[in-house]
Design an enzyme around this catalytic site. Structure first.
Site, short mmCIF file in Angstrom:
data_model
loop_
_atom_site.label_atom_id
_atom_site.label_comp_id
_atom_site.label_asym_id
_atom_site.label_seq_id
_atom_site.Cartn_x
_atom_site.Cartn_y
_atom_site.Cartn_z
N HIS A 123 0.84 -1.20 0.00
CA HIS A 123 0.00 0.00 0.00
C HIS A 123 0.87 1.25 0.00
O HIS A 123 1.67 1.48 0.92
CB HIS A 123 -0.92 -0.01 1.23
CG HIS A 123 -2.01 -1.04 1.12
ND1 HIS A 123 -2.53 -1.70 2.20
CD2 HIS A 123 -2.68 -1.49 0.03
CE1 HIS A 123 -3.49 -2.53 1.77
NE2 HIS A 123 -3.59 -2.42 0.46
N GLU A 155 1.57 3.96 2.95
CA GLU A 155 2.12 3.49 4.23
C GLU A 155 3.63 3.70 4.25
O GLU A 155 4.44 2.77 4.25
CB GLU A 155 1.68 2.04 4.45
CG GLU A 155 0.16 1.95 4.57
CD GLU A 155 -0.44 0.56 4.43
OE1 GLU A 155 0.30 -0.43 4.44
OE2 GLU A 155 -1.68 0.47 4.30
N ARG A 165 -3.35 4.55 -2.29
CA ARG A 165 -3.18 3.22 -1.70
C ARG A 165 -2.81 2.14 -2.73
O ARG A 165 -2.01 1.25 -2.47
CB ARG A 165 -4.49 2.83 -1.01
CG ARG A 165 -4.65 1.36 -0.62
CD ARG A 165 -5.96 1.19 0.13
NE ARG A 165 -6.38 -0.19 0.27
CZ ARG A 165 -6.37 -0.87 1.42
NH1 ARG A 165 -5.92 -0.32 2.51
NH2 ARG A 165 -6.83 -2.11 1.46
N HIS A 225 2.27 -3.73 6.94
CA HIS A 225 1.41 -2.58 6.65
C HIS A 225 1.46 -1.58 7.81
O HIS A 225 2.11 -1.80 8.81
CB HIS A 225 -0.04 -3.05 6.49
CG HIS A 225 -0.29 -3.86 5.26
ND1 HIS A 225 -0.92 -3.36 4.15
CD2 HIS A 225 0.02 -5.15 4.96
CE1 HIS A 225 -0.99 -4.30 3.22
NE2 HIS A 225 -0.43 -5.40 3.68
N GLU A 259 0.70 -4.57 11.32
CA GLU A 259 0.24 -3.19 11.12
C GLU A 259 1.07 -2.33 12.08
O GLU A 259 0.93 -2.44 13.30
CB GLU A 259 -1.26 -3.03 11.42
CG GLU A 259 -2.18 -3.84 10.51
CD GLU A 259 -2.54 -3.13 9.21
OE1 GLU A 259 -2.03 -2.02 8.96
OE2 GLU A 259 -3.32 -3.71 8.43
O1 0X9 Z 1 -7.04 -3.86 4.62
C1 0X9 Z 1 -5.88 -4.24 4.47
O2 0X9 Z 1 -5.42 -4.58 3.39
C2 0X9 Z 1 -4.95 -4.28 5.68
N1 0X9 Z 1 -5.07 -3.07 6.44
S1 0X9 Z 1 -4.53 -1.64 5.83
O3 0X9 Z 1 -4.97 -0.57 6.71
N2 0X9 Z 1 -2.95 -1.63 5.85
O4 0X9 Z 1 -4.99 -1.50 4.50
C3 0X9 Z 1 -5.33 -5.43 6.59
C4 0X9 Z 1 -5.44 -6.77 5.94
C5 0X9 Z 1 -5.54 -7.92 6.89
N3 0X9 Z 1 -6.72 -7.85 7.71
C6 0X9 Z 1 -7.02 -8.78 8.64
N4 0X9 Z 1 -6.23 -9.80 8.86
N5 0X9 Z 1 -8.13 -8.62 9.34
ZN ZN Z 2 -1.91 -1.64 4.10
#
Ligand code: 0X9
Ligand code: ZN
Length: 337
Positions: free
Chosen positions: A69, A72, A124, A193, A265
């Site tokens: 992304h 980030e 993103r 992320h 994250e």
């Molecule tokens: O939504 C996403 O792709 C990820 N969060 S972000 O804010 N960096 O975009 C999280 C993906 C994984 N999610 C879970 N494991 N719940």
């Molecule tokens: Zn992300």
């Protein structure tokens, strides 16, 4: 020692890749810089390979990818720090990687990253020109199987930030990382992320437990404790209760092909700490603690027997009034425990 002054400011994509190249050059052969694929706009997608003495396919292998992304930025900085730390350590201690392989992709999405740096800070996706739409970009963390185009956090609208793309694996950036994951059996896959300060276990696309759940939790907690120990951050470890489920994400692919795939994250913990644009003072501590978490995962992958055997989950007898639970009430009905 990694020169920390680099991590006091945001550095752009070219500066970061120059740093990656320099780290590889001074590693006396411990690190190799490879091109795993080409982005939509024709940029190389770099991967740093560390192959320890005695490694052959089937032996322990770890893949860590950063910045799927674009916005980030702290993840991109942490990716360079991981490359510098790993190359330095491997060059000075050949034991560290002995018998295993580590692959680090410091930025999977170069086009989107550059667009975020010069045009739209909150971009993103990648830079795909979508057929039949004036909106660009596919979400590189929704472009995977299993559960491509599934029900959680996805969109078929090209203008959405979570656009899944024309098909699973339709994007060259996805394919570049897939190739690295597929090349040899991979035991551990970390997809990095920001933000929220959590480490998330698989699966992301379902709340059903993975058969290796207790081992997954042990490894997750190992990485968590190592990460939090560095600066006393308060990261949490868990599943979709910590962040909403998402379909078609890349660590679920890593898990699907037989590894353990986690989402990191990074800082900050919330929007109040700056969200995707935290203060520059957060870069260095974030990079340092992330590397500690990754290192703990590498250590486990190298020698999984270093873990104590997973505790057997307690058997729970459902109360007689809990007619809906049957044998697996422990999973299904927390309310009737
Ligand atoms: O939504 C996403 O792709 C990820 N969060 S972000 O804010 N960096 O975009 C999280 C993906 C994984 N999610 C879970 N494991 N719940
Ligand atoms: Zn992300």
């Amino acid at each position: 020692m990694v020169d920390k002054s680099f991590y006091t400011r945001w550095r752009d994509y070219d500066d970061r890749m120059a740093r990656v190249q320099a780290a590889v050059s001074s590693s006396r052969g411990a690190c190799k810089l490879e091109v795993a694929g080409e982005s939509i706009e024709g940029r190389p997608i770099y991967v740093v390979r560390l192959t320890g003495a005695g490694y052959s396919s089937g032996k322990p292998r770890v893949v860590v990818d950063f910045q799927l992304h674009a916005r980030e930025w702290i993840v991109g900085m942490a990716g360079v720090f991981a490359v510098e730390s790993a190359c330095e350590l491997a060059a000075s201690d050949s034991n560290w990687m002995a018998g295993m392989e580590l692959m680090i992709m410091p930025t999977v999405n170069p086009d989107g990253t550059i667009y975020s740096e010069i045009e739209d800070r909150m971009w993103r996706k990648n830079m795909r020109v979508n057929r039949g739409s004036s909106c660009k970009g596919v979400d590189l963390n929704r472009n995977w199987d299993p559960d491509w185009k599934g029900r959680y956090g996805t969109s078929s609208n090209a203008c959405s930030d979570t656009f899944v793309g024309a098909a699973a694996f339709s994007e060259p950036e996805t394919l570049a990382l897939k190739k690295v994951l597929d090349e040899s059996p991979t035991d551990l896959h970390l997809d990095v992320h920001s933000y929220t300060e959590v480490i998330l276990r698989p699966w992301s696309h379902t709340n059903t437990d993975h058969p290796r759940r207790s081992e997954i939790d042990q490894v997750g907690n190992l990485m968590l404790d190592a990460l939090n120990a560095v600066h006393g951050a308060g990261y949490r470890y868990g599943g979709n209760e910590l962040l909403s489920p998402a379909s078609g994400v890349c660590p679920d692919y890593g898990t699907y092909i037989g590894g353990l795939g986690y989402t990191f994250e990074l800082r900050p913990d919330s929007n109040w700490g700056g969200g995707f644009a935290p203060p520059e003072s957060e870069i260095l501590p974030t990079a340092e603690e992330t590397w500690a978490g990754i290192s703990a995962g590498i250590k486990w992958a190298k020698d999984p027997t270093s873990l104590p055997p997973a505790p057997t989950p307690p058997t729970v007898t459902c109360p007689s009034y809990c007619w809906a639970c049957f044998s697996d009430c422990r999973q299904k009905c927390s309310w009737c425990r």
